[in-house]
Design an enzyme around this catalytic site. Structure first.
Site, PDB file in Angstrom:
ATOM      1  N   CYS A 134      41.867  45.460  32.792  1.00 28.49           N
ATOM      2  CA  CYS A 134      42.067  46.286  31.606  1.00 28.49           C
ATOM      3  C   CYS A 134      40.855  46.186  30.671  1.00 28.49           C
ATOM      4  O   CYS A 134      39.786  46.671  31.013  1.00 28.49           O
ATOM      5  CB  CYS A 134      43.375  45.912  30.923  1.00 28.49           C
ATOM      6  SG  CYS A 134      44.017  47.191  29.814  1.00 28.49           S
ATOM      7  N   HIS A 137      47.388  46.300  35.324  1.00 31.82           N
ATOM      8  CA  HIS A 137      47.702  44.867  35.295  1.00 31.82           C
ATOM      9  C   HIS A 137      48.351  44.426  36.607  1.00 31.82           C
ATOM     10  O   HIS A 137      49.556  44.591  36.800  1.00 31.82           O
ATOM     11  CB  HIS A 137      48.633  44.560  34.123  1.00 31.82           C
ATOM     12  CG  HIS A 137      47.985  44.689  32.790  1.00 31.82           C
ATOM     13  ND1 HIS A 137      47.257  43.667  32.212  1.00 31.82           N
ATOM     14  CD2 HIS A 137      47.915  45.735  31.917  1.00 31.82           C
ATOM     15  CE1 HIS A 137      46.785  44.065  31.045  1.00 31.82           C
ATOM     16  NE2 HIS A 137      47.166  45.319  30.843  1.00 31.82           N
ATOM     17  N   GLU A 147      48.930  41.453  37.492  1.00 29.12           N
ATOM     18  CA  GLU A 147      49.659  40.200  37.306  1.00 29.12           C
ATOM     19  C   GLU A 147      51.129  40.392  36.949  1.00 29.12           C
ATOM     20  O   GLU A 147      51.908  39.441  37.018  1.00 29.12           O
ATOM     21  CB  GLU A 147      48.970  39.344  36.237  1.00 29.12           C
ATOM     22  CG  GLU A 147      49.049  39.874  34.814  1.00 29.12           C
ATOM     23  CD  GLU A 147      47.956  40.867  34.449  1.00 29.12           C
ATOM     24  OE1 GLU A 147      47.708  41.053  33.244  1.00 29.12           O
ATOM     25  OE2 GLU A 147      47.365  41.478  35.362  1.00 29.12           O
TER      26      GLU A 147
END
Length: 223
Positions: free
Chosen positions: A106, A197, A199
């Site tokens: 990001c 993202h 994660e």
């Protein structure tokens, strides 16, 4: 843990350097994302030691951590505005010369693009938020682990800015359905970027993306 000084280094940094001598490690630089702690958790779930430093950590402190890979986190800032956070001058040259893979997530991707000669602007369409599909380009190192025929994944977006011009040597390897560049790579320099993202649980196969970067691209062996 007390942060006492020892020869100009904090006790925490001394401990990190000691661990780095006997274990592989990944350094995460934190630029204010709500998901930064989750990045470090995913690294540890892959069986690898992770270290978290603030984004304004000094160049000497970063080098002293002796990481095998570095992840630049997301964050709320706009890289095209004056005063936005940056890695120290010389960081990318050092990482390339030291053959340390770097993944920007990001804001981290936007910062990488801007500092290496690309261009980042406020998204003309207002940005992208939430879970949405991205279209993957063939023959990308970032997504080489995917089965043949997989050309789209649903990922979690949260950005109001976007890269509109990539630095020399980088190529786009995934785009959103709105046409934004959402994954880039420069394998020659070992630099990679995700606008989304990986994660978070909302990203389809996100943990596999993280593990692919750590184990295959960075070549780290869990220990």
């Amino acid at each position: 843990m007390a942060d006492k000084q020892q020869d100009g280094k904090s006790q925490i940094d001394v401990n990190v350097m000691a661990i780095a001598q006997s274990h592989s490690s990944v350094l995460v630089l934190d630029y204010g994302s709500q998901y930064t702690q989750l990045i470090t958790r995913r690294i540890r779930e892959a069986g690898i030691f992770s270290v978290l430093f603030p984004g304004d950590a000094s160049f000497e402190r970063i080098k002293g951590a002796a990481p095998n890979a570095i992840i630049l986190s997301g964050g709320p800032n706009s890289v095209h505005l004056e005063g936005s956070p940056r890695v120290p001058a010389g960081f990318f040259e050092w990482a390339e010369a030291s053959k340390i893979p770097v993944l920007g997530i990001c804001y981290g991707m936007q910062m990488m693009a801007a500092m290496l000669g690309g261009e980042v602007k406020a998204a003309a369409h207002g940005g992208e938020y939430g879970r949405m599909a991205m279209n993957i380009q063939p023959d990308s190192k970032c997504f080489s682990y995917l089965d043949k025929g997989v050309s789209s994944l649903n990922v979690w977006m949260s950005h109001g800015d976007e890269a509109v011009k990539l630095p020399e040597g980088f190529k786009t390897v995934a785009m959103s359905q709105q046409g934004a560049i959402v994954a880039v790579e420069n394998p020659a320099k070992n630099f990679y970027g995700f606008q989304f993202h990986p994660e978070v649980a909302h990203t389809e196969g996100g943990m596999e993306m993280v593990k692919h970067f750590l184990l295959s691209i960075a070549g780290i062996k869990p220990d």
